[in-house]
Every structure is written in structure tokens, then in C-alpha cells.
Design a protein around this motif. Structure first.
Motif, short mmCIF file in Angstrom:
data_model
loop_
_atom_site.label_atom_id
_atom_site.label_comp_id
_atom_site.label_asym_id
_atom_site.label_seq_id
_atom_site.Cartn_x
_atom_site.Cartn_y
_atom_site.Cartn_z
N VAL A 89 -35.05 -0.43 -1.56
CA VAL A 89 -34.14 0.56 -2.16
C VAL A 89 -33.11 1.14 -1.42
CG1 VAL A 89 -34.50 2.72 -3.35
CG2 VAL A 89 -36.50 1.05 -3.44
N SER A 90 -32.15 1.01 -2.31
CA SER A 90 -30.65 1.71 -1.86
C SER A 90 -30.78 3.35 -1.97
CB SER A 90 -29.55 1.11 -2.30
OG SER A 90 -28.27 1.75 -1.53
N LEU A 91 -31.24 4.02 -0.93
CA LEU A 91 -31.35 5.54 -1.07
C LEU A 91 -29.90 6.32 -1.20
CD1 LEU A 91 -34.16 6.27 1.64
CD2 LEU A 91 -34.65 5.97 -0.89
N LEU A 92 -29.77 6.97 -2.19
CA LEU A 92 -28.57 7.67 -2.52
C LEU A 92 -28.63 9.15 -2.35
CD1 LEU A 92 -27.22 5.91 -5.80
CD2 LEU A 92 -26.81 5.28 -3.51
N SER A 93 -27.60 9.67 -1.71
CA SER A 93 -27.59 11.30 -1.58
C SER A 93 -27.28 11.52 -2.73
CB SER A 93 -26.63 11.56 -0.44
OG SER A 93 -25.32 11.23 -0.85
N ILE A 94 -27.14 13.19 -2.95
CA ILE A 94 -26.86 13.76 -4.21
C ILE A 94 -25.29 13.55 -4.37
CG2 ILE A 94 -26.75 15.98 -5.25
CD1 ILE A 94 -29.24 16.81 -3.85
N SER A 95 -24.47 13.76 -3.41
CA SER A 95 -23.22 13.58 -3.66
C SER A 95 -22.91 11.98 -3.88
CB SER A 95 -22.50 14.13 -2.26
OG SER A 95 -22.77 13.20 -1.09
N LYS A 96 -23.49 11.24 -3.17
CA LYS A 96 -23.42 9.79 -3.58
C LYS A 96 -23.58 9.33 -5.01
CE LYS A 96 -21.78 6.11 -1.75
NZ LYS A 96 -20.37 5.96 -0.96
N SER A 97 -24.64 9.99 -5.37
CA SER A 97 -25.23 9.77 -7.01
C SER A 97 -23.84 10.26 -7.90
CB SER A 97 -26.50 10.69 -7.16
OG SER A 97 -27.61 9.82 -6.38
N LYS A 98 -23.54 11.42 -7.39
CA LYS A 98 -22.50 11.97 -8.24
C LYS A 98 -21.04 10.93 -8.31
CE LYS A 98 -20.93 16.04 -8.14
NZ LYS A 98 -20.28 17.15 -7.73
N GLN A 99 -20.75 10.57 -7.13
CA GLN A 99 -19.64 9.62 -7.04
C GLN A 99 -19.74 8.37 -7.76
OE1 GLN A 99 -18.95 8.95 -2.85
NE2 GLN A 99 -18.55 10.99 -2.40
N LEU A 100 -20.96 7.71 -7.84
CA LEU A 100 -21.39 6.57 -8.52
C LEU A 100 -21.86 6.60 -9.92
CD1 LEU A 100 -23.29 4.87 -5.55
CD2 LEU A 100 -20.96 4.41 -6.21
N VAL A 101 -21.71 7.78 -10.62
CA VAL A 101 -22.17 8.05 -11.71
C VAL A 101 -21.19 6.90 -12.91
CG1 VAL A 101 -22.00 9.41 -14.02
CG2 VAL A 101 -22.73 10.44 -11.91
N GLY A 102 -21.85 6.14 -13.68
CA GLY A 102 -21.40 5.16 -14.51
C GLY A 102 -21.26 3.86 -13.96
N LYS A 103 -21.52 3.87 -12.53
CA LYS A 103 -21.37 2.49 -11.51
C LYS A 103 -22.65 2.01 -11.25
CE LYS A 103 -16.84 3.81 -10.01
NZ LYS A 103 -15.79 4.05 -8.88
N LYS A 104 -23.35 3.22 -10.71
CA LYS A 104 -24.87 2.77 -10.26
C LYS A 104 -25.61 3.81 -10.24
CE LYS A 104 -27.03 1.15 -6.04
NZ LYS A 104 -26.88 0.72 -4.61
N SER A 105 -26.96 3.69 -10.88
CA SER A 105 -27.81 4.75 -10.82
C SER A 105 -29.07 4.47 -9.87
CB SER A 105 -28.54 4.63 -12.07
OG SER A 105 -27.80 4.87 -13.40
#
Length: 415
Positions: A89-105
Motif C-alpha cells: 500500500v502507498s500510504l498517503l499523508s493528509i496533505s498528499k491526499s488533498k493534492q492528489l484528489v481526482g488523480k489518486k485515492s
């Protein structure tokens, strides 16, 4: 069937879909707070017994060897867990999740297990903060709900940030401070729409979790009074504690950035917990996210080894982060600031000044939190919320936070 469901959702007015996402995020984050509360309590009872008088008594109720053994086992299991999880699993931080909205969940199951493990290791005595888990879970629910309701990218990013704040509000029962946290640290614009949505999610989350988590302040502290001599206390504490907080923040961030995630984690993680366990065998105050140590100080605890305990506490947090552990630094920062404030106030009292040690702890915690979070308003609100304080005591805390911010900004300009 799926396409029909999507059409029904998208046919709803945007205001309705946004409202459903906001209320859903608030309620889900409240449930996250309850889950984290029960998991933490279960782990503590499992490994330390059912002594509920206070957490320090729970740690002391078992033998030194058991404290060491528990932390050793935690290090081995956590190392194995994060090694295999991060292979899949590619763990995403909260800020990274925000940046990748629409691209990767984010991977929902993987991120959830990742967050719950953070709570479990804190329950077993790890020195890292537990606040990262409810923030990540709240953000995960906010992102998924807003995606399912087909909101636009901007609103989905907002709901991720709201979920993070709501998770923090649920666990610590500090909705106002959590609102400021979202605005100051998660890149959300100070717009009326955003502020209203954040307030709704944080207060709803705190309300939902309150029957289980409880509405009492995190720390039991008597009401604090101020006097003219407090101004000297503020100035001295700010001048000394701000550089210390900046140093801890630098070390913690560097440790997190260079966190070990490859095969080395299988030995670095257990070794770091051997170090923690060896210290905890003799000084259980070092265990946990810092809440035990801070409450001990607020209750009048005194030790000639306090300066060493604080230094070791800060270094152990950085060591665990570097070795592969995940978690927050909010509660450890509060404790380090409170302990340093107590020590400096005691030093000033030897010069003949009559000062309030508890106020010194609140000032130290405010400066440390505001500096490490890079969020002065959040630091003030968290200290008041954690300790149940209010009224005029906020004045010296605001002054201390302002002076500390000036010092930090001037230091940044010189770099």
C-alpha cells in the motif's frame, strides 16, 4: 444499477450533496473518535491490567520486566506490520491526499489499518502522539464521502481537511482548537463558507463522541491566576523555550522525512523499542504520548531528573519516528513545553520571584505547540482546551505566542 445510482446522486442539488458530505464527515469522525478511544483502552488493559485510578498507576502496576517485554514485542510486531503494509500500500499523508484528489485515492483498508496501528502502539506505551490516527481516519472518511457524492475537487479537498480536524476534535474534545488547526495548518482559506463547514464538522464530531470519550478536560488543572510578575515569566520563558521548540521541530521533521521503510525496519524498529523499554523499565514516566508525564507535573510531581527525562523524551520521539514508527508530535510537544516551563519557573523562583508554576507550564506548552505546529492560534486554543482554562489566563498565553512568533519569523529571515 451503478449508473442509475450515480445519476440519482448527481441529480441532487450541489447544496444538498455538500450538506450530506459535511454532516456525514462530522458523524463518521465522531465514530472514529469512539473507536480510537475503545482501542486505546483495550490495549492498555490488555498489556498493563485494569488499574483505572490513572495511567501512571497502570504502568506502575506491572513489573519493570513486563514493561520492557511489552515494548519489545510492540517493536517487533509494529516493524513487521509496517514493512509488509508498505510493500503493498502507498500510504498517503493528509496533505498528499488533498493534492492528489481526482488523480489518486488512498487505499481505504490499508490507510485504516495504518492509523489504528498508531493508536495500538501508543496504548502499549509508545512515546509518539496518538492524534495522527483520528486525523487520518477522519480525512479518509471525508474524502470518500465527498467522492461518493460527486463533489468538485475544491470541496473534496475541503472535506478531507475538515475530516482531519473533526477527528482531532472527537478524540480530544477540542472543536474550536481543531477548527483553528484546519485553517492554520492544512492550507484552507479563511473564507466564511470554509469556516462554517469546518465548525459544523468539528463540533458535530465532538458532540457525537462526547458520551464515550467524556467532556472533561484532558488534564486536571486548578484555575490559574496572573499578576504583574507574570510578565517577566512570559518574556524569559519565550526567549528560552522558542529555540528549544524549533530544535525539536527540526529534529522530528527530519526524522519523519528520513523514516526507514525498507527491510531495515525489521531491526531498527525493535531496536528503538528496546531503547524505550530499557528506559521505561526504570522510569515509566517516559511511556505513552506524554499525557502521563504532563499530568504528573500538573499534580505536583517533582524529580531531580526532570531535565534529563525531558531531553530523553524528545530524543526518543525522534528515534521512534526515524526507526519506522508513525504517529504525531502534538501531545509530546505539549508535555515538553509544559515540563520546560515548569523548570524555568522554578529557576526564576530561586531568584526571589513569586511565580505560578502552573502558569509557567501553560506558557511553555503554548510556546512549544505554537512553534512545532507552526500555528500560534491553535497552540493557544489547544492549551486552554486541554486544561479547561479560560478567562484572563488567555492574556499571557496570547502574549507569549505573539512574542514567540516574532522570534521564529526573525530567525527564518536570517536563514
Amino acid at each position: 444499477m451503478i449508473s442509475r445510482g450515480i445519476k440519482r446522486i448527481t441529480s441532487l442539488p450541489k447544496f444538498i450533496r455538500l450538506s450530506l458530505a459535511v454532516f456525514g464527515t462530522g458523524i463518521a469522525s465522531g465514530l472514529v473518535g469512539i473507536l480510537c478511544h475503545y482501542l486505546l483502552e483495550f490495549i492498555q488493559i490488555l498489556v498493563f491490567g485494569n488499574d483505572k485510578s490513572n495511567l501512571l498507576s497502570q504502568f506502575n502496576s506491572v513489573s519493570p520486566f513486563r514493561r520492557f517485554a511489552v515494548l519489545l514485542v510492540v517493536g517487533v510486531l509494529a516493524g513487521l506490520f509496517w514493512y509488509f503494509l508498505q510493500r503493498r500500500v502507498s500510504l498517503l499523508s493528509i496533505s498528499k491526499s488533498k493534492q492528489l484528489v481526482g488523480k489518486k485515492s488512498p487505499n481505504f483498508l490499508g490507510q485504516s489499518l495504518h492509523a489504528l496501528m498508531q493508536v495500538a502502539i501508543v496504548g502499549a506505551g509508545s512515546s509518539i502522539g496518538k492524534e495522527g490516527a483520528p486525523r487520518e481516519l477522519g480525512a479518509l472518511f471525508g474524502g470518500n464521502l465527498s467522492k461518493a457524492l460527486h463533489l468538485d475537487i475544491v470541496d473534496r479537498q475541503l472535506l478531507i481537511a475538515c475530516g482531519a480536524g473533526a477527528g482531532l476534535a472527537a478524540v480530544y474534545q477540542v472543536p474550536f482548537a481543531s477548527t483553528l488547526f484546519v485553517l492554520e495548518t492544512l492550507g484552507v482559506a479563511w473564507k466564511s463558507k470554509n469556516i462554517i463547514i469546518i465548525l459544523v464538522t468539528t463540533y458535530l464530531s465532538a458532540y457525537c463522541a462526547r458520551p464515550i470519550v467524556g467532556k472533561e478536560a484532558m488534564y486536571q488543572v486548578g484555575k490559574v491566576s496572573t499578576d504583574p510578575a507574570s510578565l517577566i515569566q512570559v518574556i524569559v520563558l519565550v526567549l528560552v523555550i522558542t529555540p528549544l521548540a524549533m530544535m525539536f521541530s527540526f529534529l522530528a521533521k527530519k526524522a519523519s522525512k528520513s523514516r526507514i521503510t525498507d527491510k531495515r525496519i525489521l531491526w531498527t524498529m525493535p531496536l528503538s523499542y528496546v531503547v524505550l523499554g530499557g528506559i521505561a523499565a526504570f522510569y515509566p514516566l517516559i511511556m505513552g504520548n506524554g499525557q502521563v508525564l504532563a499530568q504528573w507535573l500538573f499534580s505536583g510531581g517533582v524529580s531531580a531528573y526532570l531535565p534529563l527525562i525531558l531531553v530523553v523524551k524528545g530524543l526518543v520521539v525522534c528515534l521512534l519516528l526515524w526507526a519506522g514508527s508513525y504517529g504525531g508530535t502534538l501531545t509530546p510537544s505539549f508535555t515538553l513545553g509544559a515540563g520546560t516551563g515548569f523548570l524555568l519557573t522554578s529557576c526564576l523562583e530561586t531568584l526571589g520571584l513569586s511565580l505560578n508554576p502552573t502558569l509557567g507550564m501553560l506558557l511553555g506548552a503554548t510556546v512549544f505547540l505554537g512553534t512545532t505546529l507552526d500555528a500560534p492560534l491553535t497552540g493557544i486554543a489547544l492549551v486552554l482546551g486541554f486544561t479547561g482554562q479560560g478567562g484572563l489566563v488567555a492574556v499571557p498565553l496570547i502574549l507569549a505566542s505573539l512574542l514567540s512568533r516574532i522570534i521564529k519569523n526573525r530567525w527564518k529571515k536570517k536563514q
